[in-house]
Design an enzyme around this catalytic site. Structure first.
Site, PDB file in Angstrom:
ATOM      1  N   ASP A   1       0.839  -1.200   0.000  1.00 34.04           N
ATOM      2  CA  ASP A   1       0.000   0.000   0.000  1.00 34.04           C
ATOM      3  C   ASP A   1       0.875   1.252   0.000  1.00 34.04           C
ATOM      4  O   ASP A   1       2.013   1.207   0.446  1.00 34.04           O
ATOM      5  CB  ASP A   1      -0.833   0.116   1.287  1.00 34.04           C
ATOM      6  CG  ASP A   1      -1.621  -1.111   1.596  1.00 34.04           C
ATOM      7  OD1 ASP A   1      -1.930  -1.857   0.675  1.00 34.04           O
ATOM      8  OD2 ASP A   1      -1.925  -1.288   2.795  1.00 34.04           O
TER       9      ASP A   1
HETATM   10  N1  URA Z   1      -0.978  -5.957   4.069  1.00 35.69           N
HETATM   11  C1  URA Z   1      -1.434  -4.698   4.092  1.00 35.69           C
HETATM   12  O1  URA Z   1      -2.406  -4.398   4.756  1.00 35.69           O
HETATM   13  N2  URA Z   1      -0.801  -3.782   3.354  1.00 35.69           N
HETATM   14  C2  URA Z   1       0.308  -4.051   2.625  1.00 35.69           C
HETATM   15  O2  URA Z   1       0.858  -3.158   1.986  1.00 35.69           O
HETATM   16  C3  URA Z   1       0.781  -5.371   2.610  1.00 35.69           C
HETATM   17  C4  URA Z   1       0.115  -6.310   3.346  1.00 35.69           C
END
Ligand code: URA
Length: 231
Positions: free
Chosen positions: A104
């Site tokens: 993310d």
């Molecule tokens: N889980 C998440 O919530 N975000 C990420 O970027 C990777 C795994």
């Protein structure tokens, strides 16, 4: 053997249409002989451009320490992208350099980038089950009861039908709001949603390890090449 125009465009030197011009402007040789014809076929190892061998003709595999605020999508409208950290020629490659899975915008840490589509398929396939280690901080003290809950493989996330695969949770007695979590799958926002299912909100999230690969002392915003023996 590949056509020169294809080779040049695959490796980001120019588009196929621009290849004829590129060959006029640069000293390109194949096996030591000047090359003028974009449709001529060449083995990548025989090609020199202005005296230099081709830039990673067998593909790129990069390990990047993603800083917060960058997206793994290619869409410019989603904000600054991890790919913007790469040299221009690598950004122009075709197939394009893309991330193996995603982090993310608000997650930092280890992510692999490659233009080798077979590696993207291999490492994102559910069959492959690459363990990925995340370090999270949350908004409340974490109970040891979460360890068997995450390990059981029965936790169903909001909006999903199938439960999460068993995941390994490590807690730290001296830091009750910090956890490490090892996942072998990659559902959308999985770490945040797993903690949300227990009532905790993830405040920071950082990926530390992907398979055997670790960040080492790679600074945020920098990358290194991954060798064949590491994967
Ligand atoms: N889980 C998440 O919530 N975000 C990420 O970027 C990777 C795994």
């Amino acid at each position: 053997m590949r056509r020169l125009d294809q080779l040049l465009s695959n490796l980001g030197y120019c588009s196929r249409r621009e290849a004829r011009d590129f060959l006029k402007k640069h000293a390109v040789t194949v096996g030591g002989k000047p090359a003028r014809n974009p449709s001529a076929k060449a083995a990548p190892a025989d090609v020199l451009i202005d005296g230099e061998p081709l830039d990673h003709p067998d593909g790129l595999l990069l390990l990047i320490n993603k800083p917060l605020g960058l997206v793994c999508s290619h869409e410019e409208r989603e904000g600054p992208r991890v790919y913007d950290l790469l040299p221009e020629r690598w950004r122009a490659r075709n197939p394009q350099v893309t991330s193996i899975g995603r982090l993310d915008k608000d997650t930092s840490g280890l992510i692999l980038l490659t233009d080798r589509t077979e590696l993207v398929h291999k490492y994102t396939s559910p069959k492959h089950k690459v363990p990925k280690l995340y370090r999270a901080t949350v908004d409340r003290d974490l109970s040891p009861e979460l360890i068997p809950l995450f390990a059981a493989g029965t936790l169903v996330l909001d909006g999903e039908d199938a439960p999460c695969a068993p995941a390994e949770l490590h807690l730290f007695p001296d830091a009750p709001r910090t956890a490490e979590l090892v996942l072998t799958e990659g559902k959308y926002h999985q770490v945040r949603r797993m903690f949300a299912a227990t009532g905790a909100t993830v405040l920071t999230l950082h990926r530390v390890q992907f398979g055997r690969l670790t960040l080492g002392d790679l600074k945020p915003g920098t990358f290194r090449e991954v060798t064949e023996s590491e994967i």
